[in-house]
Design an enzyme around this catalytic site. Structure first.
Site, mmCIF file in Angstrom:
data_model
loop_
_atom_site.group_PDB
_atom_site.id
_atom_site.type_symbol
_atom_site.label_atom_id
_atom_site.label_comp_id
_atom_site.label_asym_id
_atom_site.label_seq_id
_atom_site.Cartn_x
_atom_site.Cartn_y
_atom_site.Cartn_z
ATOM 1 N N SER A 42 0.750 -1.031 0.057
ATOM 2 C CA SER A 42 -0.112 -0.002 0.152
ATOM 3 C C SER A 42 0.775 1.366 -0.227
ATOM 4 O O SER A 42 1.979 1.233 0.053
ATOM 5 C CB SER A 42 -0.880 -0.034 1.390
ATOM 6 O OG SER A 42 -0.018 0.127 2.590
ATOM 7 N N LYS A 43 0.305 2.365 -0.044
ATOM 8 C CA LYS A 43 1.064 3.843 -0.034
ATOM 9 C C LYS A 43 1.902 3.933 1.198
ATOM 10 O O LYS A 43 3.145 4.180 1.221
ATOM 11 C CB LYS A 43 0.164 4.986 -0.251
ATOM 12 C CG LYS A 43 -0.553 5.067 -1.672
ATOM 13 C CD LYS A 43 -1.210 6.472 -1.666
ATOM 14 C CE LYS A 43 -1.929 6.590 -2.970
ATOM 15 N NZ LYS A 43 -2.756 7.985 -3.027
ATOM 16 N N ARG A 44 1.480 3.142 2.334
ATOM 17 C CA ARG A 44 2.401 3.423 3.439
ATOM 18 C C ARG A 44 3.686 2.562 3.302
ATOM 19 O O ARG A 44 4.596 2.841 4.070
ATOM 20 C CB ARG A 44 1.719 3.111 4.789
ATOM 21 C CG ARG A 44 1.009 1.638 4.881
ATOM 22 C CD ARG A 44 0.423 1.303 6.011
ATOM 23 N NE ARG A 44 -0.237 -0.051 6.069
ATOM 24 C CZ ARG A 44 0.481 -1.022 6.831
ATOM 25 N NH1 ARG A 44 1.514 -0.809 7.260
ATOM 26 N NH2 ARG A 44 0.046 -2.307 6.569
ATOM 27 N N HIS A 45 3.551 1.536 2.369
ATOM 28 C CA HIS A 45 4.902 0.767 2.373
ATOM 29 C C HIS A 45 5.752 1.373 1.272
ATOM 30 O O HIS A 45 6.939 0.802 1.289
ATOM 31 C CB HIS A 45 4.560 -0.789 1.623
ATOM 32 C CG HIS A 45 3.732 -1.439 2.855
ATOM 33 N ND1 HIS A 45 2.276 -2.003 2.651
ATOM 34 C CD2 HIS A 45 4.143 -1.973 3.884
ATOM 35 C CE1 HIS A 45 1.957 -2.545 3.593
ATOM 36 N NE2 HIS A 45 2.785 -2.549 4.785
#
Length: 479
Positions: free
Chosen positions: A254-257
């Site tokens: 996801s974007k957080r990764h």
């Protein structure tokens, strides 16, 4: 497992086929890279197809972003990109051939009838799939002018096996596949039909893509085999389905990764294209313990045998560390040109180039290089950070006056001469060199971190360095 080379002895042809509904994300970039490397390794062709049949969601902005991202990564293609939306008539032509040969049929089932069918299957806890109700019926049984779709007549017995180059042997019972739609009621082709026709017409020998498409392979193969019966020359492609990329914690990326567009790595994170190329290469593919692999080495070494079966984990810190290596290896002029894009105001490229040897050893990205070099082009009066200001007390400013006066008489503006003068002052004051270097750094750069203080002095030059030292020493004179 099948050989990596094309089954019919022809040259290897791969394709990357993104949908332009958003940016070129990391997973897509890796798929593009693997296809490109495989083709280059075998001396074949790497082709690009833009699957823009979803006209509502496909945008020119997304197309431009994909092309820009691929170009930035250095993935050049051997022919002009194919736009799927321009090939609708060809897709319909193939569907009509399948229809005429009895490999497809018209289905007149209404949306209401299909929903009743699904409701009954759900109630009976059966798999939801089309039940073939128009498979053996004559079109004359339908109301005059009734809308219809064209469905592929798939085999309802036996099984299909794929010798996947990554997943190994995978078998599916044919009864699990229903007669899916080739042409919608409005006459437009579906994804399943368009992909097969385009891959065939482009001469694609190897379909290398994410393993979320593995099930699609079993739905697409019947089209190849039916058309091979109809007109010949439609061999099965060789499949290689690559495991998806997960986050560093093993969860879906996801974007957080770091599931961002390639442009974000370039513009917002300061990653070099060679570093991202190398990192994506090692994301699911390996060659011993090698971490740093050049483009040419990647071409020479790449093989689908090196692709693992398990999902790879995206680790932003590893990417940044690898990027640091490529920054240290990059030419100073190249880095200066790239860093200049992240700086504001008038930037002297020659000075920035000269500064790179002392800036790049500790930098992990271009943004850090830009931040570290900003002092070179700062205008007076210099903006002083809070931490730097704390170093400039009255005693420190008085010492800056001594240093400035001593430097004014310095005949040789070199690292060695300036260091010798500063050490002499420190000895006269009975203090360590750091007691002078810290306020000098604050006065010269406005920060508490910089390259070596004598490098800073030389880079700024005599006039600018003395002006900055005198500006801070003046406060002591006025006290």
């Amino acid at each position: 497992m099948a050989s990596e080379s094309a089954t019919n002895g022809s040259a290897v042809v791969t394709r990357f086929a993104p949908s332009p509904t958003g940016f070129l994300h990391i997973g897509g970039a890796r798929t593009a890279l693997f296809n490109w490397l495989f083709a280059r390794h075998h001396g074949g062709k790497a082709l690009l197809r833009i699957e823009d049949t979803d006209r509502k969601r496909s945008t020119q902005e997304a197309i431009d972003a994909i092309l820009d991202g691929l170009n930035w990564l250095g993935l050049n293609y051997d022919e002009t990109p194919v736009f799927q939306s321009e090939r609708g008539s060809r897709h319909v032509e193939v569907a009509e051939k399948l229809l005429a040969a009895g490999h497809a049929y018209r289905c007149y089932a209404t949306p209401e009838e299909l929903e009743e069918m699904r409701a009954a299957q759900r109630a009976a806890k059966q798999p939801i799939r089309y039940d073939g109700r128009w498979r053996h019926r004559d079109p004359s049984e339908a109301p005059l002018g009734a809308p219809f779709v064209v469905r592929l007549k798939t085999s309802d017995s036996g099984e299909t096996t794929i010798e996947d180059q990554v997943q190994g042997k995978v078998t599916v019972r044919n009864e699990e596949l229903d007669d899916y739609i080739l042409l919608r009621a409005d006459g437009t082709p579906t994804y399943m039909l368009a992909v097969v026709v385009d891959d065939h017409d482009m001469g694609v020998t190897h379909v290398i893509r994410g393993d979320d498409h593995l099930n699609n392979a079993f739905r697409q193969l019947p089209i190849y085999r039916a058309m091979d019966e109809v007109e010949g020359g439609w061999p099965d492609p060789i499949y290689a389905h690559i495991p998806l990329i997960h986050g560093s914690d093993g969860a879906k990326l996801s974007k957080r990764h770091g599931a961002l567009g390639v442009d974000a790595y370039r513009d917002e994170m300061g990653i070099l294209p060679d570093a991202l190329f190398n990192y994506l290469l090692r994301l699911g593919w390996g060659y011993g313990d090698r971490e740093e692999i050049s483009r040419q080495e990647a071409i020479d070494l790449f093989s689908l045998n090196g692709v693992g079966k398990s999902p790879s984990r995206f680790d932003l810190k590893k990417l940044e560390n690898l990027n640091g290596h490529y920054i240290r290896e990059a030419s100073d002029k190249l880095l200066a040109d790239l860093v200049a894009n992240h700086l504001t105001g008038n930037v002297n490229i020659d000075l920035l180039t000269q500064a790179m040897p002392v800036l790049k050893p500790r930098a992990k990205n271009l943004l850090e290089l830009a931040e570290g070099s900003a002092f070179l082009f700062a205008e007076r009066p210099l903006q002083i950070t809070e931490k730097a200001a704390a170093l400039l007390d009255d005693e420190a400013r008085q010492r800056l006056r001594l240093i400035a006066d001593q430097f004014t008489t310095e005949n040789h503006w070199t690292i060695e001469a300036l260091e010798a003068s500063t050490k002499s002052i420190a000895e006269d004051l009975g203090v360590g060199l750091g007691k002078l270097a810290q306020p000098m750094r604050a006065a010269l750069t406005g920060t508490t971190t910089s390259p070596g203080i004598f490098d800073v002095l030389v880079l700024l030059g005599r006039d600018e360095a003395l002006a900055r030292l005198n500006a801070q020493a003046a406060s002591a004179d006025q006290a």
